[in-house]
Design a protein around this motif. Structure first.
Motif, PDB file in Angstrom:
ATOM      1  N   MET A   1       0.852  -1.194   0.000  1.00 54.71           N
ATOM      2  CA  MET A   1       0.000   0.000   0.000  1.00 54.71           C
ATOM      3  C   MET A   1       0.894   1.252   0.000  1.00 54.71           C
ATOM      4  N   SER A   2       0.511   2.249  -0.779  1.00 55.76           N
ATOM      5  CA  SER A   2       1.340   3.452  -0.855  1.00 55.76           C
ATOM      6  C   SER A   2       1.302   4.180   0.495  1.00 55.76           C
ATOM      7  N   PRO A   3       2.371   4.942   0.805  1.00 58.11           N
ATOM      8  CA  PRO A   3       2.386   5.674   2.080  1.00 58.11           C
ATOM      9  C   PRO A   3       1.182   6.609   2.221  1.00 58.11           C
ATOM     10  N   ARG A   4       0.742   7.178   1.105  1.00 55.00           N
ATOM     11  CA  ARG A   4      -0.395   8.103   1.199  1.00 55.00           C
ATOM     12  C   ARG A   4      -1.668   7.358   1.628  1.00 55.00           C
ATOM     13  N   LEU A   5      -1.873   6.186   1.010  1.00 52.83           N
ATOM     14  CA  LEU A   5      -3.037   5.396   1.416  1.00 52.83           C
ATOM     15  C   LEU A   5      -2.869   4.908   2.850  1.00 52.83           C
ATOM     16  N   GLU A   6      -1.660   4.456   3.174  1.00 47.34           N
ATOM     17  CA  GLU A   6      -1.385   3.959   4.525  1.00 47.34           C
ATOM     18  C   GLU A   6      -1.701   5.031   5.573  1.00 47.34           C
ATOM     19  N   SER A   7      -1.438   6.294   5.201  1.00 47.87           N
ATOM     20  CA  SER A   7      -1.670   7.375   6.167  1.00 47.87           C
ATOM     21  C   SER A   7      -3.163   7.562   6.467  1.00 47.87           C
ATOM     22  N   LEU A   8      -4.016   6.952   5.659  1.00 51.63           N
ATOM     23  CA  LEU A   8      -5.462   7.047   5.926  1.00 51.63           C
ATOM     24  C   LEU A   8      -5.925   5.989   6.921  1.00 51.63           C
ATOM     25  N   ASN A   9      -5.010   5.115   7.328  1.00 53.69           N
ATOM     26  CA  ASN A   9      -5.325   4.153   8.387  1.00 53.69           C
ATOM     27  C   ASN A   9      -4.856   4.712   9.716  1.00 53.69           C
ATOM     28  N   ARG A  10      -5.797   5.076  10.573  1.00 48.15           N
ATOM     29  CA  ARG A  10      -5.415   5.609  11.887  1.00 48.15           C
ATOM     30  C   ARG A  10      -6.254   4.904  12.949  1.00 48.15           C
ATOM     31  N   PRO A  11      -5.961   3.632  13.171  1.00 48.50           N
ATOM     32  CA  PRO A  11      -6.828   2.850  14.058  1.00 48.50           C
ATOM     33  C   PRO A  11      -6.913   3.393  15.477  1.00 48.50           C
ATOM     34  N   GLU A  12      -5.849   4.063  15.939  1.00 48.21           N
ATOM     35  CA  GLU A  12      -5.931   4.565  17.322  1.00 48.21           C
ATOM     36  C   GLU A  12      -6.907   5.740  17.406  1.00 48.21           C
ATOM     37  N   ARG A  13      -7.022   6.517  16.333  1.00 44.47           N
ATOM     38  CA  ARG A  13      -7.909   7.693  16.358  1.00 44.47           C
ATOM     39  C   ARG A  13      -9.295   7.359  15.763  1.00 44.47           C
ATOM     40  N   TYR A  14      -9.285   6.534  14.710  1.00 45.55           N
ATOM     41  CA  TYR A  14     -10.539   6.190  14.026  1.00 45.55           C
ATOM     42  C   TYR A  14     -10.651   4.675  13.888  1.00 45.55           C
ATOM     43  N   PRO A  15     -10.969   3.982  14.987  1.00 41.39           N
ATOM     44  CA  PRO A  15     -10.975   2.510  14.944  1.00 41.39           C
ATOM     45  C   PRO A  15     -11.983   1.929  13.948  1.00 41.39           C
ATOM     46  N   LEU A  16     -13.137   2.568  13.795  1.00 39.59           N
ATOM     47  CA  LEU A  16     -14.144   2.026  12.869  1.00 39.59           C
ATOM     48  C   LEU A  16     -13.772   2.341  11.423  1.00 39.59           C
ATOM     49  N   SER A  18     -11.008   2.842  10.168  1.00 35.69           N
ATOM     50  CA  SER A  18      -9.781   2.167   9.738  1.00 35.69           C
ATOM     51  C   SER A  18     -10.003   0.713   9.355  1.00 35.69           C
ATOM     52  N   THR A  19     -11.211   0.212   9.559  1.00 31.36           N
ATOM     53  CA  THR A  19     -11.499  -1.147   9.088  1.00 31.36           C
ATOM     54  C   THR A  19     -11.866  -1.137   7.601  1.00 31.36           C
ATOM     55  N   TYR A  20     -11.989   0.056   7.025  1.00 33.32           N
ATOM     56  CA  TYR A  20     -12.330   0.162   5.592  1.00 33.32           C
ATOM     57  C   TYR A  20     -11.057   0.354   4.781  1.00 33.32           C
ATOM     58  N   ASP A  21     -10.989  -0.304   3.635  1.00 33.33           N
ATOM     59  CA  ASP A  21      -9.833  -0.197   2.751  1.00 33.33           C
ATOM     60  C   ASP A  21      -9.679   1.263   2.290  1.00 33.33           C
ATOM     61  N   PRO A  22      -8.546   1.894   2.585  1.00 33.96           N
ATOM     62  CA  PRO A  22      -8.363   3.289   2.178  1.00 33.96           C
ATOM     63  C   PRO A  22      -8.538   3.484   0.670  1.00 33.96           C
ATOM     64  N   ALA A  23      -8.190   2.466  -0.108  1.00 36.14           N
ATOM     65  CA  ALA A  23      -8.346   2.599  -1.565  1.00 36.14           C
ATOM     66  C   ALA A  23      -9.827   2.726  -1.921  1.00 36.14           C
ATOM     67  N   TRP A  24     -10.668   2.022  -1.179  1.00 36.76           N
ATOM     68  CA  TRP A  24     -12.117   2.135  -1.406  1.00 36.76           C
ATOM     69  C   TRP A  24     -12.598   3.534  -1.027  1.00 36.76           C
ATOM     70  N   VAL A  25     -12.132   4.028   0.098  1.00 36.42           N
ATOM     71  CA  VAL A  25     -12.539   5.375   0.525  1.00 36.42           C
ATOM     72  C   VAL A  25     -12.138   6.396  -0.534  1.00 36.42           C
ATOM     73  N   VAL A  26     -10.908   6.276  -1.015  1.00 36.85           N
ATOM     74  CA  VAL A  26     -10.432   7.244  -2.009  1.00 36.85           C
ATOM     75  C   VAL A  26     -11.201   7.099  -3.320  1.00 36.85           C
ATOM     76  N   SER A  27     -11.618   5.878  -3.629  1.00 38.70           N
ATOM     77  CA  SER A  27     -12.351   5.680  -4.885  1.00 38.70           C
ATOM     78  C   SER A  27     -13.704   6.400  -4.869  1.00 38.70           C
ATOM     79  N   LEU A  28     -14.229   6.672  -3.669  1.00 44.43           N
ATOM     80  CA  LEU A  28     -15.507   7.390  -3.565  1.00 44.43           C
ATOM     81  C   LEU A  28     -15.284   8.845  -3.140  1.00 44.43           C
ATOM     82  N   ASP A  29     -14.043   9.234  -3.217  1.00 40.41           N
ATOM     83  CA  ASP A  29     -13.624  10.507  -2.640  1.00 40.41           C
ATOM     84  C   ASP A  29     -14.298  11.721  -3.269  1.00 40.41           C
ATOM     85  N   MET A  30     -14.829  12.590  -2.397  1.00 36.60           N
ATOM     86  CA  MET A  30     -15.315  13.898  -2.852  1.00 36.60           C
ATOM     87  C   MET A  30     -14.789  14.995  -1.932  1.00 36.60           C
TER      88      MET A  30
END
Ligand code: SAM
Length: 208
Positions: A1-16, A18-30
């Protein structure tokens, strides 16, 4: 996973979120991470399973997916720009089509019954229609008595995605390091009509 996508995983701050694939989140990004914003709102929304929630300005549906999956609520995914077919396909792909109804329309003219929703949630969208003086009465009409209204929109300061136009930099919503504005409109719009509860006296309230 690219560092930019990896940076969207913040389980300590956003535990719920962070269970979603950052690539999926970005694919719906607005805009800045919609699931972070929604997860910030959740404690104030106090949603209960089975409740009916309007996702106002839902965009491509990431927040509707999250609401259905994480909060076990029935969602109306309502948006002006996103086509119903695209939105439905996004929801289908995440297995929540049975919990989410898709509708296209404007927040300025809500096609819903009185008292239809237990809660209205709006992530990074309120700024598109919130200045309309008729908006709030329209939202209150479709919200049940004692329902919850939660808005979260992006900080003009900085965020995980490219910065805002400079003309927004003086907004009072400018906040600290997360780059996301805290919820500004979370609350119970009918609280003022309710009898005032006796608050326990705290050390702070005893001072003057
Ligand atoms: C920046 S996008 C955010 C979408 C989504 N909530 C998210 O965070 O990914 C703003 C959304 O507001 C919606 N919008 C703008 N004006 C609207 C209106 N009058 N009624 C309903 N939705 C509106 C647009 O269609 C767009 O999807």
């Amino acid at each position: 996973m690219s560092p930019r996508l990896e940076s969207l995983n913040r389980p300590e701050r956003y535990p719920l979120a962070s269970t979603y694939d950052p690539a999926w989140v970005v694919s719906l990004d607005m805009g800045p991470h919609p699931l972070w914003q929604l997860e910030d709102l959740l404690p104030d929304l106090a949603l209960e399973p089975g409740q009916k929630v309007l996702d106002l300005g839902c965009g491509k549906g990431a927040t509707s997916v999250f609401l259905a999956r994480e909060c076990d609520v029935d969602v109306v995914a309502f948006d002006l720009w996103t086509g119903e077919d695209e939105l439905r396909a996004n929801l289908d792909a995440m297995g929540v089509a049975d919990r989410v109804t898709v509708m296209r329309g404007s927040a300025r003219d809500l096609p819903f019954d009185d008292d239809e929703f237990d809660a209205i949630v709006s992530v990074d969208a309120f700024e598109y229609f919130g200045t309309d003086v008729h908006l709030l009465p329209g939202l209150l009409r479709v919200l049940k008595p004692f329902g919850r209204l939660g808005d979260h929109h992006t900080s003009p300061a900085r965020g995980p995605l490219p910065g805002p136009p400079s003309r927004m930099r003086h907004s009072p919503l400018r906040l600290g390091s997360s780059g996301l504005a805290r919820s500004r409109l979370v609350g119970d719009p009918l609280a003022a009509q309710r009898p005032r509860r006796q608050r326990p006296r705290t050390h702070a309230s005893r001072r003057g």
